[in-house]
Design a protein around this motif. Structure first.
Motif, mmCIF file in Angstrom:
data_model
loop_
_atom_site.group_PDB
_atom_site.id
_atom_site.type_symbol
_atom_site.label_atom_id
_atom_site.label_comp_id
_atom_site.label_asym_id
_atom_site.label_seq_id
_atom_site.Cartn_x
_atom_site.Cartn_y
_atom_site.Cartn_z
ATOM 1 N N LEU A 229 2.375 -16.081 14.822
ATOM 2 C CA LEU A 229 3.407 -15.532 15.696
ATOM 3 C C LEU A 229 3.147 -14.056 15.983
ATOM 4 O O LEU A 229 3.372 -13.585 17.089
ATOM 5 N N LEU A 230 2.650 -13.352 14.977
ATOM 6 C CA LEU A 230 2.423 -11.917 15.153
ATOM 7 C C LEU A 230 1.264 -11.617 16.085
ATOM 8 O O LEU A 230 1.134 -10.513 16.597
ATOM 9 N N GLN B 45 -6.416 -8.631 2.582
ATOM 10 C CA GLN B 45 -6.818 -9.834 1.856
ATOM 11 C C GLN B 45 -8.124 -9.602 1.095
ATOM 12 O O GLN B 45 -8.412 -10.280 0.116
ATOM 13 N N ALA B 46 -8.920 -8.644 1.572
ATOM 14 C CA ALA B 46 -10.203 -8.383 0.935
ATOM 15 C C ALA B 46 -10.084 -7.458 -0.272
ATOM 16 O O ALA B 46 -11.039 -7.284 -1.010
ATOM 17 N N VAL B 47 -8.912 -6.846 -0.457
ATOM 18 C CA VAL B 47 -8.740 -5.987 -1.642
ATOM 19 C C VAL B 47 -8.691 -6.893 -2.874
ATOM 20 O O VAL B 47 -7.874 -7.803 -2.935
ATOM 21 N N PRO B 48 -9.575 -6.668 -3.845
ATOM 22 C CA PRO B 48 -9.609 -7.559 -5.003
ATOM 23 C C PRO B 48 -8.260 -7.603 -5.728
ATOM 24 O O PRO B 48 -7.668 -6.562 -6.003
ATOM 25 N N ARG B 49 -7.796 -8.814 -6.020
ATOM 26 C CA ARG B 49 -6.531 -8.998 -6.738
ATOM 27 C C ARG B 49 -6.511 -8.228 -8.045
ATOM 28 O O ARG B 49 -5.513 -7.639 -8.422
ATOM 29 N N SER B 50 -7.644 -8.277 -8.754
ATOM 30 C CA SER B 50 -7.633 -7.705 -10.101
ATOM 31 C C SER B 50 -7.402 -6.194 -10.058
ATOM 32 O O SER B 50 -6.839 -5.632 -10.999
ATOM 33 N N ILE B 51 -7.826 -5.533 -8.971
ATOM 34 C CA ILE B 51 -7.595 -4.087 -8.884
ATOM 35 C C ILE B 51 -6.106 -3.809 -8.759
ATOM 36 O O ILE B 51 -5.564 -2.901 -9.406
ATOM 37 N N ILE B 52 -5.438 -4.627 -7.956
ATOM 38 C CA ILE B 52 -3.991 -4.482 -7.804
ATOM 39 C C ILE B 52 -3.304 -4.762 -9.142
ATOM 40 O O ILE B 52 -2.384 -4.052 -9.557
ATOM 41 N N ALA C 227 1.469 -6.137 8.128
ATOM 42 C CA ALA C 227 0.355 -6.745 7.393
ATOM 43 C C ALA C 227 0.641 -6.741 5.896
ATOM 44 O O ALA C 227 0.381 -7.720 5.198
ATOM 45 N N VAL C 228 1.202 -5.637 5.407
ATOM 46 C CA VAL C 228 1.526 -5.548 3.980
ATOM 47 C C VAL C 228 2.573 -6.595 3.618
ATOM 48 O O VAL C 228 2.476 -7.282 2.597
ATOM 49 N N MET C 229 3.545 -6.756 4.508
ATOM 50 C CA MET C 229 4.586 -7.751 4.247
ATOM 51 C C MET C 229 3.996 -9.172 4.298
ATOM 52 O O MET C 229 4.321 -10.017 3.477
ATOM 53 N N ALA C 230 3.148 -9.412 5.282
ATOM 54 C CA ALA C 230 2.551 -10.747 5.421
ATOM 55 C C ALA C 230 1.653 -11.053 4.226
ATOM 56 O O ALA C 230 1.558 -12.197 3.779
ATOM 57 N N LYS D 297 4.315 -18.411 0.994
ATOM 58 C CA LYS D 297 4.550 -19.593 1.827
ATOM 59 C C LYS D 297 4.572 -19.211 3.308
ATOM 60 O O LYS D 297 4.982 -18.116 3.663
ATOM 61 N N SER D 298 4.154 -20.119 4.128
ATOM 62 C CA SER D 298 4.178 -20.017 5.593
ATOM 63 C C SER D 298 3.601 -18.704 6.112
ATOM 64 O O SER D 298 4.035 -18.192 7.125
ATOM 65 N N ALA D 299 2.622 -18.162 5.399
ATOM 66 C CA ALA D 299 1.956 -16.945 5.871
ATOM 67 C C ALA D 299 1.227 -17.225 7.182
ATOM 68 O O ALA D 299 1.142 -16.368 8.054
ATOM 69 N N GLY D 300 0.726 -18.445 7.313
ATOM 70 C CA GLY D 300 -0.025 -18.819 8.511
ATOM 71 C C GLY D 300 0.830 -18.762 9.759
ATOM 72 O O GLY D 300 0.415 -18.228 10.791
#
Lengths: 349, 293
Positions: free
Chosen positions: B109-110, B181-188, B93-96, B101-104
Motif C-alpha cells: 500500500l505504501l 531489513q539488512a541491519v543484522p538482528r543480533s546488533i539490535i 519504514a521503521v514502523m513497517a 504480521k501483514s507487513a507485506g
C-alpha cells in the motif's frame, strides 16, 4: 553475582512446542553449558533468559525475583553473540563503552573501565580500531570486553567460538573459562560442541528436542548417562549401542553372553564406550575388524559384531593388528556397562 | 575477488556499449551542446533571427534580481522537498520494520503513490486544496483558517512541497525498508541488552548503519527536487504567486517557452547543469567520507 532459576520453562511457536519444560537452578558463579545438536532449542532457551524471546510458560527467576516480563536491559545480563554483533561504525573503545554511555556514566569513568577491561583482554592496542580492522579472535575478545565492562550479574554466551578456527577455539576456550573464574560471574554458555561442554562446564545441560536429557557435571554425564541420547552425544568417539536380551545368566548378544549388572529382563539397549573395551583372548565380545584409524595416542578400530551390528573400539597406542579382516576378542568391566530401556531410552539400574 | 571479463576483439564490446552511447548522445550530449550553443545568442522579438552576444546572457542573468530570487526559492524548495520526502519515509519504514504480521500488505500500500505521475499528483493535491472546491481548504475554513495558496506565498510553497514530496515518500520508503531489513538482528539485540531502548537504539545504532542509503537518497531526492518537480509546479501554481514557487527549472521553461527568450533560457539551463554537477561532486567528496564505517 546472581543466581538464575529456570522453573519448567516452555516455549511455543504457534502450536509447536520447541522447549518442553526445562528446570534448572544455577548457583551464583556457576558455569553452565547448554549442549545439544542443532535444532534442540538450546539457543532459544538462552534467548529466553536474555529476554530476546518471550517465555510461553514457566518462570525465570534472576536473583530470586521473577524476570519473565523484564526487558533485556532490565535483567542485568550481558550476552556474547555467535557473530559477535559488534557495532560496525564504532571503534573498539566505543563498542565496549556503549552500555556504560547508555547508563549515563561520566566520560572519565567509562574510559577507565574500558581501559581496565581492554587490559584484561589484551585489547589496549586496538581500542581505536573499527571492528572491520580486527581478526576473528580479536572481535571475539571485543565482544567479551563489551560484556564484562558492564559488570553484569549473568553472562550469556551463544556459541561464541563456533566462528573461530580450531586452534583459536581451544585457546579462547581456556581464556573464557579463566576469565569467568576470575570474575566469578554466573554464566550460561550454549554450544553444540561436546568437547567445549566437557572442558568448560561446572555443570552441563544436555538438550534434545526441547528437553533437558540430563543435567549434571561433565564427568557425571560421561560416567552415568541418564539416557541413550546423553550417552551417545557426550564422548568421542561416541558410545556403541547394541540391542541385547536380558536373561538370568546374563545379557545375550546373539551368541555372546555378557554379565548383566542390572539384572534387566527382556530386550534392552546396551551401551559400551569404545575406550572402555580392552582386548582379552577370553573376552565375551567377538568383533570383526574392518578398518583401523591410527590417531597416534590411540587407535580406533571399526568393525562389526558377529550379529552384524557395527562397533568401534578405541585402544591406547598404535595397534597394528587392526588391518584386514580379522577377529578380535574384547572384554569390558561390568561397572562400565550402561543399560537403557529399549522404549524410553532411560537408564536402567 | 573481483571477476573481470576480457574481450578478445573490439567489435563485440563496441556493439554492447553502442546503445548506451547512442542514447546518451541523442538525449543528453546533443541537447546539452545545443543549450550551450544557444546560450551565446539573443533571438529577436519575433524569433526569426538571432544575434551572437557571447557571455552577455550569463552576465545579465547573474545581475537579475528575479533570477537570484529563483536561486533562493530553489534552495528552500529542494531542501524542504528532500526533508519532507525522506523523514516520513524513514519513519514509516521503521514502523513497517517492527511489524510482524501483514507487513507485506502495508508495504504494498505504501508503494502505490509512487505510481502516480507528478503532474497527476499535482492536480490531485490542487483539488484538495483548491480555494473554492477543495476539501481540505474547506475544512481549514471551518477551523477558521483562510487557506489561499493563490495569494499566499508561504502556502503556495507548502503545497508544492507536499505535492512533490508525497510520491517520493514511497520511493524512499522502499530503500529505507530494505536497508532496515539488512541491519543484522543480533546488533539490535546486543544494543537492547546493552540497555538502549528503541529510539536510543535507532539514533545510535540503526541510523548510522543506514547512512549509505540515506546518502544515496539525499542525492537522488535533491536531483528530483531540482528537475522532476516541474509537473507539480506547473499544475498547481505555475510558479506563482509572483515567482514565489518559480524554481530554476520552472524559470527555464517560463522564460524560454512562455517569454520566448530562448537565449536566456539556454543560459539558465547551462547554469543549472553546472550547479547540479557541482552539488553532486560536493556531496560525494564531503559526505561520502563520513558515510562508510
Amino acid at each position: 553475582m546472581a543466581t538464575v532459576e529456570l522453573d519448567d520453562i516452555k516455549k511455543r511457536f504457534g502450536a509447536t512446542e520447541v522447549i518442553k519444560g526445562v528446570s534448572v537452578d544455577v548457583a551464583d558463579g556457576e558455569f553452565i553449558v547448554i549442549v545439544g545438536p542443532s535444532g534442540c532449542g538450546k539457543s532459544t532457551l538462552l534467548r529466553m533468559v536474555a529476554g530476546l524471546e518471550t517465555i510461553s510458560d514457566g518462570e525465570l527467576r534472576i536473583n530470586g525475583t521473577r524476570a519473565n516480563e523484564r526487558e533485556p536491559m532490565d535483567r542485568d545480563i550481558a550476552m556474547v553473540f555467535q557473530n559477535y554483533a559488534l557495532y560496525p561504525h564504532m571503534s573498539v573503545a566505543q563498542n565496549m563503552g556503549y552500555g556504560l554511555r547508555i547508563k549515563g556514566l561520566p566520560k572519565a569513568e567509562i574510559a577507565a573501565k574500558v581501559r581496565d577491561a581492554a587490559e584484561l583482554l589484551q585489547l589496549t592496542e586496538l581500542l581505536d580500531r573499527k571492528p572491520r580492522q580486527l581478526s576473528g579472535g580479536q572481535r571475539q575478545r571485543v565482544a567479551m570486553g563489551r560484556a564484562i565492562v558492564r559488570e553484569p550479574s549473568v553472562f550469556l554466551f551463544d556459541e561464541p567460538l563456533s566462528n573461530l578456527d580450531a586452534k583459536l577455539r581451544v585457546q579462547m576456550r581456556l581464556e573464557i573459562r579463566e576469565l569467568q573464574a576470575k570474575l566469578g560471574i554466573t554464566s550460561l554458555y550454549v554450544t553444540h560442541d561436546q568437547v567445549e561442554a566437557m572442558t568448560m562446564a561446572d555443570r552441563m545441560i544436555v538438550m534434545n528436542e526441547g528437553r533437558a536429557e540430563q543435567i549434571g557435571t561433565p564427568l557425571d554425564v560421561y560416567e552415568r548417562p541418564e539416557s541413550l541420547f546423553a550417552a551417545q552425544f557426550i564422548g568421542s568417539p561416541s558410545m556403541n549401542v547394541v540391542a541385547a536380551e536380558g536373561r538370568e545368566d546374563g545379557l545375550h548378544l546373539g551368541d555372546m553372553v555378557l554379565p548383566n549388572p542390572t539384572g534387566a529382563h527382556g530386550t534392552v539397549m546396551l551401551g559400551l564406550r569404545p575406550e572402555h573395551l580392552s582386548p582379552d583372548p577370553g573376552g565375551p565380545i567377538t568383533m570383526e575388524v574392518l578398518l583401523a584409524e591410527p590417531l597416534g595416542a590411540n587407535t580406533l578400530l571399526h568393525g562389526r559384531l558377529a550379529n552384524g551390528q557395527s562397533f568401534t573400539v578405541s585402544l591406547p597406542g598404535v595397534h597394528r593388528a587392526g588391518h584386514g579382516s580379522q577377529t578380535l576378542r574384547l572384554s569390558i568391566p561390568p561397572d562400565k556397562m550402561h543399560v537403557f530401556d529399549k522404549k524410553s531410552g532411560r537408564r536402567l539400574g | 575477488m573481483e571477476k573481470r571479463v576480457t574481450f578478445k576483439g573490439w567489435l563485440l564490446p563496441l556493439c554492447l556499449i553502442a546503445p548506451q552511447v547512442f542514447i546518451s548522445a541523442v538525449f543528453f550530449f546533443y541537447p546539452a551542446g545545443q543549450a550551450v550553443w544557444q546560450s551565446l545568442f539573443i533571438p529577436d522579438p519575433f524569433g526569426l533571427s538571432s544575434q551572437f552576444v557571447g557571455l552577455e546572457n550569463f552576465e545579465y542573468l547573474l545581475g537579475d534580481p528575479y533570477y537570484r530570487a529563483s536561486f533562493v526559492t530553489t534552495a528552500i524548495f529542494s531542501t524542504l522537498v528532500t526533508l519532507a520526502a525522506m523523514i516520513p519515509a524513514l519513519f514509516l519504514a521503521v514502523m513497517a520494520d517492527r511489524l510482524v504480521k501483514s507487513a507485506g500488505v502495508y508495504r504494498t500500500l505504501l508503494i502505490w503513490p509512487y505510481a502516480v505521475a507528478p503532474a497527476v499528483a499535482g492536480v490531485l493535491w490542487l483539488f484538495m486544496f483548491n480555494t473554492r472546491v477543495g476539501v481540505i481548504a474547506w475544512y481549514l475554513g471551518q477551523l477558521g483558517y483562510d487557506w489561499n495558496h493563490v495569494l499566499n506565498e508561504g502556502e503556495a510553497m507548502g503545497l508544492v512541497v507536499v505535492a512533490s514530496a508525497w510520491g517520493r515518500i514511497s520511493y524512499n520508503f522502499l530503500f529505507f525498508f530494505a536497508a532496515l531489513q539488512a541491519v543484522p538482528r543480533s546488533i539490535i539485540e546486543a544494543a537492547a541488552i546493552d540497555g538502549a531502548r528503541f529510539w536510543r537504539r535507532f539514533f545510535t545504532i540503526v541510523l548510522p548503519l543506514l547512512s549509505p542509503t540515506t546518502f544515496f537518497l539525499l542525492v537522488v531526492n535533491i536531483v528530483y527536487a531540482f528537475f522532476e518537480t516541474f509537473g507539480v509546479i506547473h499544475t498547481i501554481t505555475s510558479g506563482g504567486p509572483q515567482q514565489a514557487t518559480t524554481i530554476l527549472v520552472y524559470k527555464v521553461f517560463s522564460d524560454g517557452f512562455v517569454g520566448q527568450d530562448l537565449g536566456s533560457s539556454a543560459a539558465q539551463s547551462v547554469i543549472l547543469l553546472i550547479v547540479v554537477g557541482l552539488l553532486t561532486v560536493l556531496q560525494f567528496k564531503y559526505i561520502e567520507k563520513r558515510v562508510h564505517y
